[in-house]
Motif scaffolding. Structure first.
Motif, PDB file in Angstrom:
ATOM      1  N   GLY A  11       0.799  -1.212   0.000  1.00 48.98           N
ATOM      2  CA  GLY A  11       0.000   0.000   0.000  1.00 48.98           C
ATOM      3  C   GLY A  11       0.837   1.270   0.000  1.00 48.98           C
ATOM      4  N   GLY A  12       0.228   2.381  -0.402  1.00 47.41           N
ATOM      5  CA  GLY A  12       0.929   3.651  -0.455  1.00 47.41           C
ATOM      6  C   GLY A  12       0.279   4.699   0.408  1.00 47.41           C
ATOM      7  N   GLY A  13      -0.414   4.295   1.472  1.00 53.96           N
ATOM      8  CA  GLY A  13      -1.103   5.232   2.338  1.00 53.96           C
ATOM      9  C   GLY A  13      -0.176   5.937   3.302  1.00 53.96           C
ATOM     10  N   ASP A  14      -0.779   6.628   4.290  1.00 55.53           N
ATOM     11  CA  ASP A  14      -0.008   7.417   5.255  1.00 55.53           C
ATOM     12  C   ASP A  14      -0.087   6.838   6.665  1.00 55.53           C
ATOM     13  OD1 ASP A  14      -2.680   7.982   5.730  1.00 55.53           O
ATOM     14  OD2 ASP A  14      -2.439  10.169   5.790  1.00 55.53           O
ATOM     15  N   VAL A  15      -0.506   5.587   6.798  1.00 61.50           N
ATOM     16  CA  VAL A  15      -0.768   4.986   8.105  1.00 61.50           C
ATOM     17  C   VAL A  15       0.074   3.727   8.306  1.00 61.50           C
ATOM     18  CG1 VAL A  15      -2.531   3.891   9.547  1.00 61.50           C
ATOM     19  CG2 VAL A  15      -3.128   5.864   8.121  1.00 61.50           C
ATOM     20  N   ALA A  16       0.645   3.616   9.503  1.00 59.83           N
ATOM     21  CA  ALA A  16       1.245   2.355   9.958  1.00 59.83           C
ATOM     22  C   ALA A  16       0.346   1.774  11.041  1.00 59.83           C
ATOM     23  CB  ALA A  16       2.644   2.588  10.517  1.00 59.83           C
ATOM     24  N   VAL A  17       0.123   0.476  10.988  1.00 60.09           N
ATOM     25  CA  VAL A  17      -0.644  -0.213  12.017  1.00 60.09           C
ATOM     26  C   VAL A  17       0.305  -1.100  12.809  1.00 60.09           C
ATOM     27  CG1 VAL A  17      -2.522  -1.817  12.525  1.00 60.09           C
ATOM     28  CG2 VAL A  17      -2.746  -0.204  10.628  1.00 60.09           C
ATOM     29  N   VAL A  18       0.300  -0.922  14.119  1.00 65.11           N
ATOM     30  CA  VAL A  18       1.127  -1.714  15.032  1.00 65.11           C
ATOM     31  C   VAL A  18       0.213  -2.712  15.741  1.00 65.11           C
ATOM     32  CG1 VAL A  18       2.397  -1.591  17.213  1.00 65.11           C
ATOM     33  CG2 VAL A  18       2.908   0.025  15.355  1.00 65.11           C
ATOM     34  N   ILE A  19       0.561  -3.990  15.663  1.00 61.31           N
ATOM     35  CA  ILE A  19      -0.258  -5.033  16.264  1.00 61.31           C
ATOM     36  C   ILE A  19       0.563  -5.825  17.279  1.00 61.31           C
ATOM     37  CG2 ILE A  19      -1.628  -7.124  15.859  1.00 61.31           C
ATOM     38  CD1 ILE A  19      -2.332  -6.097  13.123  1.00 61.31           C
ATOM     39  N   PRO A  20       0.365  -5.592  18.582  1.00 65.71           N
ATOM     40  CA  PRO A  20       1.047  -6.406  19.596  1.00 65.71           C
ATOM     41  C   PRO A  20       0.369  -7.774  19.687  1.00 65.71           C
ATOM     42  CG  PRO A  20      -0.402  -4.813  20.655  1.00 65.71           C
ATOM     43  CD  PRO A  20      -0.480  -4.541  19.176  1.00 65.71           C
ATOM     44  N   ALA A  21       1.141  -8.837  19.465  1.00 65.21           N
ATOM     45  CA  ALA A  21       0.564 -10.186  19.433  1.00 65.21           C
ATOM     46  C   ALA A  21       1.468 -11.191  20.119  1.00 65.21           C
ATOM     47  CB  ALA A  21       0.298 -10.602  17.985  1.00 65.21           C
ATOM     48  N   ALA A  22       2.202 -10.739  21.134  1.00 65.61           N
ATOM     49  CA  ALA A  22       3.158 -11.609  21.799  1.00 65.61           C
ATOM     50  C   ALA A  22       2.626 -12.243  23.075  1.00 65.61           C
ATOM     51  CB  ALA A  22       4.448 -10.834  22.125  1.00 65.61           C
ATOM     52  N   GLY A  23       1.404 -11.850  23.489  1.00 59.67           N
ATOM     53  CA  GLY A  23       0.870 -12.348  24.749  1.00 59.67           C
ATOM     54  C   GLY A  23       0.420 -13.796  24.680  1.00 59.67           C
ATOM     55  N   VAL A 105       8.913   0.623  12.719  1.00 56.69           N
ATOM     56  CA  VAL A 105       8.305   1.471  11.686  1.00 56.69           C
ATOM     57  C   VAL A 105       9.292   2.584  11.372  1.00 56.69           C
ATOM     58  CG1 VAL A 105       6.344   2.923  11.060  1.00 56.69           C
ATOM     59  CG2 VAL A 105       5.986   0.920  12.510  1.00 56.69           C
ATOM     60  N   VAL A 106      10.176   2.322  10.446  1.00 59.14           N
ATOM     61  CA  VAL A 106      11.221   3.297  10.108  1.00 59.14           C
ATOM     62  C   VAL A 106      10.747   4.262   9.021  1.00 59.14           C
ATOM     63  CG1 VAL A 106      13.090   1.776  10.822  1.00 59.14           C
ATOM     64  CG2 VAL A 106      12.266   1.679   8.464  1.00 59.14           C
TER      65      VAL A 106
END
Length: 246
Positions: A11-23, A105-106
């Motif tokens: 995608g070329g949008g302006d949003v990063a989605v961070v998903i914590p899934a280590a629990g 997210v660099v």
């Protein structure tokens, strides 16, 4: 450890989605990390990543995986289309996992959404609604739903101390949206563990805007929740709904 999962149509949008899934998700039981449990043959995590990546504004999805299962998660999300996917080793807590994924997210994306993998049925429209509110100038945004039940305060496990006015109460969901620069600053100085990232903004004295949530964005926490998710998902692969009726 950080692994990029390449897709042919990033995608070329302006949003990063961070998903914590280590629990571990101990209340769900079963011994397998919660995000790797399945809803009708597809893992909770893959469903969450797939929906986030399908939102038009999303350019990158960064997943914080259990530290000993990074390669497994890379294989699990391979083939998800619509946005770049990046997998990193998560931490011992939700907050540390969010920080790890955020650090990965660099790209210079101005908006970050933090989303619980366990809210696997949250529709792409909810991601867009939250991102739009940040784009409109809010530094922090949470999707909310009214509280339907009567709420009581209790003084002991079996004694009611009073009734809480539910008019000012809301159930808070994810994805929660933030100006990326603000979220990075707050995580860099974070102290005590909080249950969501909007709490960091509140603790710093910032304003958090509310937008309508979605009933499908409920959190899979217990075996009963998992059964509800399986029933709602049915044979579909991408359920969607609009905002709740006022």
């Amino acid at each position: 450890m950080t692994r990029d999962v390449t897709t042919p149509d990033s995608g070329g949008g302006d949003v990063a989605v961070v998903i914590p899934a280590a629990g571990l998700g101990l209340r769900l039981g079963g011994g397998t990390p919660k995000a790797l449990r399945e809803i009708n043959g597809e893992s909770i995590l893959r469903r969450a990543v797939r929906t986030a990546a399908a939102a038009p504004s999303v350019a990158l999805v960064a997943v914080a995986a259990p530290a000993d299962r990074v390669e497994e998660v890379v294989a699990l999300v391979a083939g998800v289309s619509g946005a770049r996917i990046r997998v990193v080793a998560g931490g011992a807590s939700r907050q540390s996992s969010v920080a790890a994924a955020l650090a990965a997210v660099v790209e210079a994306l101005p908006i970050v959404l933090v989303h619980d993998a366990a809210r696997a049925l949250a529709p792409a429209s909810l991601f867009e609604r939250v991102a739009a509110a940040v784009r409109d100038g809010a530094e922090a945004v949470v999707p909310v739903l009214p509280v339907a039940d009567t709420i009581k305060r209790v003084s002991t496990p079996d004694r009611v101390a009073g009734t809480v006015d539910r008019a000012e109460l809301r159930r808070v969901q994810t994805p929660q949206g933030f100006a990326a620069s603000l979220l990075r600053t707050l995580h860099a100085g974070a102290g005590a563990e909080l249950t969501d990232d909007a709490g960091l903004v509140e603790a710093a004295g910032g304003a958090v805007r509310c937008v309508p949530g979605d009933e499908l964005a409920f959190k899979v926490t217990t075996p009963f929740d998992l059964r509800i998710a399986q029933a709602l998902a049915g044979g579909t692969t991408h359920p969607t709904t609009g905002p709740p009726a006022e």
